[in-house]
Every structure is written in structure tokens, then in C-alpha cells.
Design an enzyme around this catalytic site. Structure first.
Site, PDB file in Angstrom:
ATOM      1  N   GLY A 135       0.729  -1.004   0.057  1.00 49.85           N
ATOM      2  CA  GLY A 135      -0.104  -0.197   0.514  1.00 49.85           C
ATOM      3  C   GLY A 135       0.887   1.436  -0.042  1.00 49.85           C
ATOM      4  O   GLY A 135       0.141   2.282   0.591  1.00 49.85           O
ATOM      5  N   TYR A 144      11.736 -10.597   0.980  1.00 56.51           N
ATOM      6  CA  TYR A 144      11.002 -11.376  -0.279  1.00 56.51           C
ATOM      7  C   TYR A 144      12.652 -12.333  -1.037  1.00 56.51           C
ATOM      8  O   TYR A 144      13.149 -11.460  -1.226  1.00 56.51           O
ATOM      9  CB  TYR A 144      10.858 -10.770  -2.070  1.00 56.51           C
ATOM     10  CG  TYR A 144       9.848 -10.477  -1.331  1.00 56.51           C
ATOM     11  CD1 TYR A 144       7.847 -10.380  -2.405  1.00 56.51           C
ATOM     12  CD2 TYR A 144       9.783  -8.987  -1.100  1.00 56.51           C
ATOM     13  CE1 TYR A 144       7.108 -10.170  -1.594  1.00 56.51           C
ATOM     14  CE2 TYR A 144       8.080  -8.067  -0.934  1.00 56.51           C
ATOM     15  CZ  TYR A 144       7.218  -8.627  -0.842  1.00 56.51           C
ATOM     16  OH  TYR A 144       4.833  -8.344  -0.578  1.00 56.51           O
ATOM     17  N   GLU A 212       4.035  -6.524  -6.872  1.00 54.59           N
ATOM     18  CA  GLU A 212       2.647  -7.073  -6.763  1.00 54.59           C
ATOM     19  C   GLU A 212       1.748  -6.063  -5.747  1.00 54.59           C
ATOM     20  O   GLU A 212       2.440  -5.439  -5.216  1.00 54.59           O
ATOM     21  CB  GLU A 212       2.177  -8.204  -6.005  1.00 54.59           C
ATOM     22  CG  GLU A 212       1.109  -9.459  -4.892  1.00 54.59           C
ATOM     23  CD  GLU A 212       1.531  -8.664  -3.979  1.00 54.59           C
ATOM     24  OE1 GLU A 212       0.056  -9.065  -3.404  1.00 54.59           O
ATOM     25  OE2 GLU A 212       1.689  -8.023  -3.195  1.00 54.59           O
ATOM     26  N   SER A 213       0.322  -6.091  -5.872  1.00 51.87           N
ATOM     27  CA  SER A 213      -0.043  -4.575  -5.834  1.00 51.87           C
ATOM     28  C   SER A 213       0.497  -3.329  -5.543  1.00 51.87           C
ATOM     29  O   SER A 213       0.811  -3.148  -6.944  1.00 51.87           O
ATOM     30  CB  SER A 213      -0.012  -5.043  -3.264  1.00 51.87           C
ATOM     31  OG  SER A 213      -1.083  -4.791  -3.134  1.00 51.87           O
ATOM     32  N   GLU A 334      -9.379 -12.096  -4.665  1.00 52.00           N
ATOM     33  CA  GLU A 334      -9.094 -11.373  -4.553  1.00 52.00           C
ATOM     34  C   GLU A 334      -9.114 -10.560  -3.028  1.00 52.00           C
ATOM     35  O   GLU A 334      -8.135 -10.198  -2.017  1.00 52.00           O
ATOM     36  CB  GLU A 334      -8.287  -9.899  -5.586  1.00 52.00           C
ATOM     37  CG  GLU A 334      -7.207 -10.240  -6.995  1.00 52.00           C
ATOM     38  CD  GLU A 334      -6.169 -10.068  -6.003  1.00 52.00           C
ATOM     39  OE1 GLU A 334      -6.022  -9.735  -4.785  1.00 52.00           O
ATOM     40  OE2 GLU A 334      -5.246 -10.392  -6.690  1.00 52.00           O
ATOM     41  N   HIS A 438      -5.647 -12.349  -2.257  1.00 50.94           N
ATOM     42  CA  HIS A 438      -4.662 -11.363  -2.533  1.00 50.94           C
ATOM     43  C   HIS A 438      -3.763 -11.559  -1.971  1.00 50.94           C
ATOM     44  O   HIS A 438      -3.644 -12.193  -0.246  1.00 50.94           O
ATOM     45  CB  HIS A 438      -4.784  -9.843  -1.680  1.00 50.94           C
ATOM     46  CG  HIS A 438      -4.613  -8.958  -2.121  1.00 50.94           C
ATOM     47  ND1 HIS A 438      -4.060  -8.203  -3.788  1.00 50.94           N
ATOM     48  CD2 HIS A 438      -3.140  -7.568  -2.011  1.00 50.94           C
ATOM     49  CE1 HIS A 438      -2.980  -7.047  -3.554  1.00 50.94           C
ATOM     50  NE2 HIS A 438      -2.843  -6.665  -2.235  1.00 50.94           N
TER      51      HIS A 438
END
Length: 519
Positions: A135, A144, A212-213, A334, A438
Site C-alpha cells: 500500500g 522476498y 505485486e499490489s 482477491e 490477495h
């Protein structure tokens, strides 16, 4: 009620983020000649592992501290000797969540490189640069672990920290870079890749930008940023459609510069700088923890700026984007994570509450009634229905729309991750089965928080196939290969354990014709 439920959703994201915040005991660090690499700024000493090497915490820009807080990124200063690159550097400032305990360390513009071990290849390897989600408020590249992508895919993986929250996206008049410092950081990391990655065995002329996102939205922004011209050759967008509506919740895309400046003025007032003679100087003296406490939960990049002249959605609709192949997709369910958080916060979705809940999230004349009719709730267990509304409105259908715009100009490969038994991202027991919500595809590509993946044998096969697709796309712009089911550009590839098949029903299953008429 809308504000309450938005707060609940923000808290849910923090809970989900803790799923990969824990770090396992460190393995012994092994170093040899192959783990010492020369960059233009100096030598870095990484770590040797079983089949791969890691170089962590490499600065790609100078620390954005003091007078450089809210300044465009500058080149990192050189160092003498061998810089220790065996462990991650600090995450960018953020509240507690994905990063256990949060972070207040502004010296955070670092990246991590993972490359296959052994002798160097005959030719440089493709490079995959990963932008984390969260976000635009939380997250870290070090969450990651990309060694499976690197070893199975034979690619070099780079994960990036970039400025977040108010420190990344504050906007004020006459402030260069205003509203887009986090995006400027990403571009600085890509320039570092072009200058340095060959020393790590990577090909600076074959770079895939992936995320992603919020990381996916970042890729959308970079696709339309003139300043990103030539910085990447392919794009992977996971659960971050470029054309989502700002009138719908859970979609951190971009906002007008005027809106961002108003938010910046509100932040200055909340930390006691609103009436200062020099507001920016005052803000630069405010402690990080106070800024984090005062910033809005939601953050977005600003457009109508030099870095982002147009709203990415409008730019893509007009065909104004970099002509690179795109791999793009969503997860089947999602919205279920957000819906579950709302139910657990004491807002059950029932026939009696359904119209009120829909109206809280879609407060526009006539929309709520139409949505409630399209997605009826017939029982006291209506959470999955609300999850479908969120997923369809904010992810599945905008992704389909984005794909239809992109495919007129570039090759597009589209997927839907559909493992209904995907490993949960949190230890909490949800009020209903979440399916493939999600972020649930991430453990199939990465070890999150350095922890091994908890997958069944069939899920491991799916993970291997996904890595093969992603890596081949990074190498040649075509994910197809002899060992994987054929992926046609005319259909959506459904990714589920032992059931990787093309589907032509994704848009109807997600009510996209309805959302197109709703606007």
C-alpha cells in the site's frame, strides 16, 4: 462507518504482513572469491549458499536524511575496503507490520541481489527487479527471498527498498520530486542495475520490472513515466491493475498533485509545522516516529508531475506507455482477505446488513442498490459475497480492462492464480475459507521472510511451473516452453495445482460487464 471499515482493512493488511515478518535463524555465512564483487562505489562482500549467492543491503542512492529528506535520490558515496553485504539493511520507515516492530531508519535506499552460484554463464543472465507491495506504506525488499527464482529460472533477482508513506509521497509546491519520491527511488534502483548488474552476472539490456499490489501499481506508473524510458525491457504486474477506479476502495493507484498537496498541508498541520515560516525546514526536523503517527493510512503517488505527467490509467488508455511486453494477472479471490477482516471486526455480512455495508464502500448515488442486486446475500454467511465484490471491482475487472488496452500495442500474457487451498498468509483462523486471496501467489515465487514454503507436492509443481513461466518471460518475452502447458495470449491462464488450463470465462465469472456499465 466507511472510515471505520477502512481502518479495519488497514489493520488487516498489517496482520497479513506479519505472515512473513519473522526471520529464521541465520545460516552460517560462507564467503569466497565469487562473493566479492566490484561496483563503481566499491567492493561488496556477499554470501555463498547452496547453489546461489546473495548480496544484501547494497546502497543504490545516498541516505535521504537531513536536508535530503524529501529530495530526489542522489548517487551513493563510494566506500573503501569490502562492504559487508551478507545481511539486509534497514527497511524504509514504516509502522509495525511486515517489518517486525516497524522502522524509523531513513538510511534505507538499499537493494538485494540474488544470483545463481557456480561458474559464470556464457552470456549474462536476464534480470528481474522486484518492487514489493504494502500500500505504499509498508514492506521491504528483504522480505522476498528470490533464490528459487534465481536458481530454477537462471535469472538474477534484485529486490528494492523505496521510500514509503509521507516520506515517499509528500507533496508541496516548489519542491522538486514532490509527490513521487518513492517512484524516483525505484528509477534510481533501475539506473543502478544498468550500471552495476553486469558485475553480478546480469544483463543490463534484459531487465524485467515486476511487482505485486502497490509494487504492481508502481510498475504501471513506470510504464507511463517518461523518466523511465529505457530502464526496463518487460513488465510483470501482479494484483495491481493500472486502470482501477479511484472511487473504489483498496486500490492505491495515483492521485492528482493538488490532492497530494492538500494531504501534505494536513500532515504539516498535524505535526505542528503548518504555521512555520519555513514549513519544509520544520518538517525535516520532525522525528520519523511522529511523521509515521500523523500520516494517512493510505498513500499514493501523485500525477501531473515531471515524473508522472498523467494519471497512468489515462495514459494507458491513450496508448502513451513504454512499448514492452507485459505479463499481468490477479488472484481468483482477491477481496476475501478484506471481507474476512471486516467480518472479524464485528461487521457480519447478512441480508440485513448487506445494503448498509455496500453503501459504506460505494457511497455514490444508485451504485449500492445495483451492486446488492448483482451480488445478492441470502444467508448470514455473506462474507464471500462481499469478497467477490471487492475482488471483481478493484482487481479482476480493472485487470481485464488494462489488458485490453495494452494488447492493442504490445504482447500481453494474462493469468489468474486459482489455488483455492493456497497456504494462509496468517496464522489467524478466518471466518470463512479465503480461497486464493490477495498476495497468496507470492509463496509460489518467493520464500517470504526467508522461511521455506509450506506447500504440498502438487503446489510445489505449480510453483515450479510459475517460476518457469516468469523466468522464460524475463528471458525471451514469451513464457512458453516445452515443459509447461501452453499459454495462449488469447485466453487467461488459470494457475491451480495440477490444473493449469486456459479459460475464456474469467470476465463473466467476475461480473465484468456489470462493472463496465457501473463505471
Amino acid at each position: 462507518m466507511h472510515r471505520l471499515l477502512t481502518t479495519v482493512c488497514g489493520a488487516l493488511l498489517a496482520v497479513l504482513a506479519t505472515a512473513w515478518s519473522a526471520v529464521p535463524p541465520e545460516e552460517p555465512v560462507r564467503q569466497d572469491a565469487a562473493t566479492t564483487v566490484r561496483t563503481h562505489a566499491g567492493l561488496v562482500g556477499g554470501a555463498a549458499h547452496d547453489g546461489y549467492r546473495t548480496f544484501e543491503g547494497i546502497p543504490y542512492a545516498a541516505p535521504p536524511v537531513g536536508r535530503m529528506r524529501w529530495a530526489l535520490p542522489r548517487r551513493a558515496a563510494p566506500w573503501s575496503g569490502v562492504r559487508d553485504a551478507t545481511r539486509p539493511a534497514s527497511a524504509c520507515p514504516q509502522p509495525a507490520g511486515e517489518v517486525s516492530g516497524g522502522s524509523t531508519d531513513e538510511d534505507c535506499l538499499h537493494l538485494n541481489v540474488t544470483t545463481p552460484g557456480g561458474a559464470g554463464p556464457a552470456r549474462p543472465r536476464p534480470v528481474l527487479v522486484w518492487l514489493h507491495g504494502g500500500g505504499f506504506t509498508t514492506g521491504a525488499g528483504s522480505s522476498y527471498d528470490g533464490h528459487r527464482l534465481a536458481t530454477r529460472g537462471d535469472v538474477v533477482v534484485v529486490t528494492v527498498n523505496y521510500r514509503l508513506g509521507a516520506l515517499g509521497f509528500l507533496a508541496r509546491s516548489r519542491l522538486p520530486g514532490s509527490g513521487d519520491f518513492g517512484l524516483a527511488d525505484q528509477q534510481a534502483a533501475l539506473r543502478w542495475v544498468h550500471a552495476e548488474i553486469r558485475a553480478f552476472g546480469g544483463d543490463p539490456h534484459n531487465v524485467t520490472l515486476a511487482g505485486e499490489s502497490a509494487g504492481g501499481y508502481s510498475v504501471c506508473a513506470q510504464l507511463t513515466s517518461p523518466a523511465a524510458t529505457g530502464l526496463f525491457d518487460r513488465a510483470i504486474i501482479e494484483s495491481g491493475p493500472c486502470t482501477g477506479s479511484r472511487d473504489r476502495p483498496f486500490a492505491p493507484s495515483s492521485i492528482p498533485l493538488s490532492t497530494a498537496r492538500a494531504a501534505g498541508a494536513d500532515l504539516a498541520a498535524r505535526v505542528g509545522c503548518g504555521s512555520a515560516l519555513n514549513v519544509l525546514a520544520c518538517l525535516r526536523r520532525v522525528h520519523v516516529s511522529r511523521l509515521l503517527a500523523a500520516q494517512d493510512t493510505d498513500q499514493q503517488p501523485a500525477y501531473s508531475t515531471p515524473l508522472l505527467p498523467s494519471d497512468p490509467a489515462a495514459a494507458i488508455a491513450a496508448g502513451r506507455f513504454h512499448r514492452v511486453p507485459v505479463l499481468i494477472g490477479v488472484n481468483h479471490d482477491e477481496g476475501n482477505g478484506w471481507a474476512a477482516g471486516i467480518v472479524q471486526a464485528g461487521h457480519p455480512v447478512t441480508p440485513g446488513t448487506w445494503s448498509e455495508i455496500v453503501a459504506a464502500f460505494f457511497p455514490f448515488p444508485g451504485q449500492a442498490k445495483r451492486i446488492a442486486r448483482e451480488y445478492p446475500v441470502h444467508s448470514t454467511d455473506g462474507g464471500p459475497v462481499f469478497g467477490a465484490v471487492i475482488g471483481d471491482a478493484d482487481f479482476a475487472c480493472p485487470t481485464a480492462h488494462t489488458s485490453s488496452l495494452l494488447v492493442a500495442h504490445v504482447p500481453v500474457w494474462r493469468y489468474e492464480f486459482a489455488d483455492e487451498h493456497a497456504p494462509p498468509l496468517t496464522s489467524a483462523t478466518p471466518p470463512f475459507p479465503l480461497g486464493a486471496p490477495h498476495a497468496s501467489e507470492l509463496p509460489y515465487l518467493f520464500d517470504l521472510g526467508g522461511r521455506p514454503r509450506n506447500l504440498t507436492a502438487a503446489q510445489h509443481r505449480l510453483a515450479d511451473t510459475m517460476i518457469d513461466y516468469w523466468a522464460r518471460f524475463a528471458r525471451t518475452a514469451d513464457p512458453n516452453g516445452p515443459s509447461s502447458p501452453h499459454w495462449s495470449r488469447q485466453t487467461v491462464l488459470s494457475l491451480a495445482p495440477d490444473h493449469i488450463v486456459p479459460t475464456r470465462t474469467a470476465q463473466s465469472r467476475h461480473h465484468c460487464a456489470f462493472w463496465d456499465t457501473l463505471g
